[in-house]
Structure formats: structure tokens, C-alpha cells
Design a protein around this motif. Structure first.
Motif, short mmCIF file in Angstrom:
data_model
loop_
_atom_site.label_atom_id
_atom_site.label_comp_id
_atom_site.label_asym_id
_atom_site.label_seq_id
_atom_site.Cartn_x
_atom_site.Cartn_y
_atom_site.Cartn_z
N ARG A 129 28.73 23.16 1.80
CA ARG A 129 29.27 22.45 1.10
C ARG A 129 29.48 21.36 2.18
O ARG A 129 29.09 20.23 2.22
CB ARG A 129 30.58 22.56 1.22
CG ARG A 129 30.61 23.67 0.27
CD ARG A 129 32.67 24.80 -0.61
NE ARG A 129 33.53 23.33 -0.21
CZ ARG A 129 34.91 23.62 -0.07
NH1 ARG A 129 35.08 24.28 0.93
NH2 ARG A 129 35.80 22.53 -0.28
N ILE A 130 29.17 21.72 3.77
CA ILE A 130 29.20 20.53 4.99
C ILE A 130 27.83 20.46 4.60
O ILE A 130 27.51 18.88 4.67
CB ILE A 130 29.18 20.83 5.91
CG1 ILE A 130 31.09 21.83 6.07
CG2 ILE A 130 28.53 20.19 7.42
CD1 ILE A 130 31.13 22.51 7.91
N LEU A 244 34.80 19.01 6.11
CA LEU A 244 33.90 18.23 4.81
C LEU A 244 34.41 16.53 4.79
O LEU A 244 33.58 15.74 4.81
CB LEU A 244 34.41 18.75 3.54
CG LEU A 244 34.21 19.76 2.55
CD1 LEU A 244 34.94 20.49 1.68
CD2 LEU A 244 33.01 20.31 2.45
#
Length: 295
Positions: A129-130, A244
Motif C-alpha cells: 500500500r505504501i 500512508l
């Protein structure tokens, strides 16, 4: 602070809270700033007024948790990044100053985010996700424990990426990932420093059963111009939110201090984290940065 990538570094107003004997040792870095000196023990709220950042340097017997209240203080609601530097000895203090000054001198305009993570599914998912968020703004190198081993990671970080973000279990002496990475796994000549190492993990800025925390060791050994770590245990969910925000905000922040201040805004867990080293370290790759090839 001026946006470094947009048009070169502007004048940065930094307050240095340090013993007078340390000022000459820190001269390579303070030459990069418009610096104001303050005596040890000065109130952070007072010295931060009108400043872009504050660096507190003091005895190695003090710890990040007790010296600073968090990664920033407020000046009439305006976040001012604050950082800590342990004064271990003259050699390491000079090394830090020269390392940080070399990052300020970088001619590169590129910011690469190196995404690091422990070999566990939830951290691998978070690393993905990062990487997806960060790749929308610039180059990303995914160097999790699934991708590379410890020696290759050390080699990659020694090439000087702008930002490295680690997610996984952490300890006061290092990361659990990569078969237990410690500062001593880096050679004595660390190569091109990382601009900022952000450890979204437990205790990497803690002094629990160690003379220097992992975050402090990265800075005084010249491995990074700055490091961000927690002074105690942290929650995975809180670290995921931080990760994030860091990935999304990196392209808009000129320095590690700006990045952390933006990520920390209105976050109830922000006070667990500390900035160690240069709070104005630019988020810029070393001009000679090369990608790490993975077999």
C-alpha cells in the motif's frame, strides 16, 4: 521552509540549543542555516517562536523521550519540527554535521522512497500500500524482507535514497526484519547517507537496555542525516496510518521536519515519535543514487 525541489534551498531559520563547546563541531551543518543559538535548558516553546525548526543537542546520557515532548511544538498553532542529537564524542558529532551538510548540498531534484518491511504478511500488505501511494508521486524501491536480504539492503541504503520507510517489529537496538538489522551491520564508511529513515515500529528511538537507540545510532554513525522512531510500543493501526500519510506527503515536503509535522497533525499517537538528527534534512536522493538490482 522553502520548497527545495521547486527552486533550490531557501533560508531556513533554525534554533540550535546546545553547549557552546558543540557549536564549532556542528559548524558544517549550521552553515546551511540562518542559525540562532540558545542555551541548554531553554524552553522549547520560547525558542520555537518564529523558527522553522529546532535542534537540541546534549549529553548522550539524556534520551529522546525525556528531552523532547514529541516531534514538534506549536508556535501559535504553527507546527515547528524539533529534533534531538546526542553528543557522544567530537568525532561522531562532526561526522553527523558533515553527513547532514552533504545532504543539503545535493544537486539532485529526485526523491526516491525506499519501502522496507519485515517478512510477515501484514507488513508485506502494508508495504504494498505504501509503494502504491508513493509511486503516484515519484520513484519507489520496494526492498522488503521478501525481496532482498540484509546485506543487499545495507548496500541499497548506502547509495543514498532520499527517504526510507520501515514497517515491522522494532526494538531499541534495531529492526526485527532482515534477520535483525542493527546499526553495526553498516560499514564504518557508510557511503552516501539516507536523507531520512522513518521507522514505523516499536521502540526504535527508545533507550531500553541500550546506550543509544537505533535511531540515534543511525545518525551519529553517518548512515542517515535524520531518523524518526518511537520511544515506546506502538499500534500497528496507528503505524499504518502514519505510513500512508508519509508516503502521500513525501512529494510535497521539502524536509523531514515538514513531512513529520504534516503526518503528525491531529494524530493522538504523534507524541510517541521523535526526530533524531537534522530536522531540516532535505528529501533528496544522492546524485549518484542507483537502484539496487534484485535477482
Amino acid at each position: 521552509m522553502g520548497a527545495v525541489r521547486a527552486g533550490g534551498p531557501g533560508v531556513v531559520n533554525v534554533v540550535l540549543v546546545a553547549p557552546s563547546a558543540a557549536r564549532a563541531l556542528l559548524a558544517p551543518l549550521t552553515a546551511c542555516w540562518s542559525v540562532t543559538h540558545a542555551a541548554p535548558g531553554s524552553s522549547l516553546a520560547e525558542v520555537a517562536r518564529g523558527a522553522d525548526a529546532v535542534l537540541v543537542a546534549g549529553s548522550r546520557h539524556r534520551s529522546p523521550r525525556t528531552v523532547l515532548p514529541g516531534p514538534m511544538v506549536l508556535d501559535d498553532g504553527r507546527p515547528v519540527p524539533v529534533a534531538w542529537l546526542p553528543l557522544v564524542d567530537a568525532e561522531s558529532t562532526e561526522r553527523f554535521a558533515e553527513t547532514a551538510a552533504s545532504v543539503h548540498a545535493r544537486a539532485s531534484r529526485r526523491l526516491t522512497v525506499a519501502v522496507l518491511g519485515q517478512r510477515l504478511s501484514r507488513y508485506e500488505d502494508l508495504a504494498g500500500r505504501i509503494a502504491r501511494v508513493a509511486s503516484a508521486h515519484g520513484p519507489v524501491r520496494r526492498w522488503t524482507s521478501y525481496d532482498i536480504g540484509r546485506s543487499d539492503l545495507v548496500d541499497g541504503l548506502r547509495r543514498g535514497p532520499a527517504l526510507a520507510v520501515y514497517v515491522g517489529h522494532g526494538r531499541s537496538i534495531g529492526w526485527v526484519g532482515y534477520a535483525g538489522l542493527r546499526a553495526h551491520h553498516f560499514p564504518s564508511s557508510p557511503g552516501a547517507p539516507v536523507g531520512a529513515v522513518v521507522s514505523l515500529a516499536c521502540r526504535t528511538a527508545s533507550r531500553q537496555r541500550t546506550g543509544l537507540s537505533f535511531s540515534e545510532a543511525l545518525v551519529v554513525r553517518g548512515i542517515a542525516a535524520s531518523a524518526v522512531g518511537a520511544t515506546g510500543p506502538t499500534l500497528h493501526t496507528a503505524n499504518a496510518r502514519w505510513a500512508l500519510r508519509v508516503a502521500d506527503g513525501a512529494s510535497r515536503a521539502a524536509t523531514v521536519g515538514e513531512l513529520v509535522a504534516a503526518a503528525a497533525a491531529a494524530d493522538p499517537h504523534a507524541d510517541f515519535y521523535r526526530i533524531v538528527g537534522d530536522p531540516t534534512a532535505p528529501l533528496l536522493d544522492d546524485p549518484s543514487f542507483e537502484t539496487l538490482e534484485v535477482a
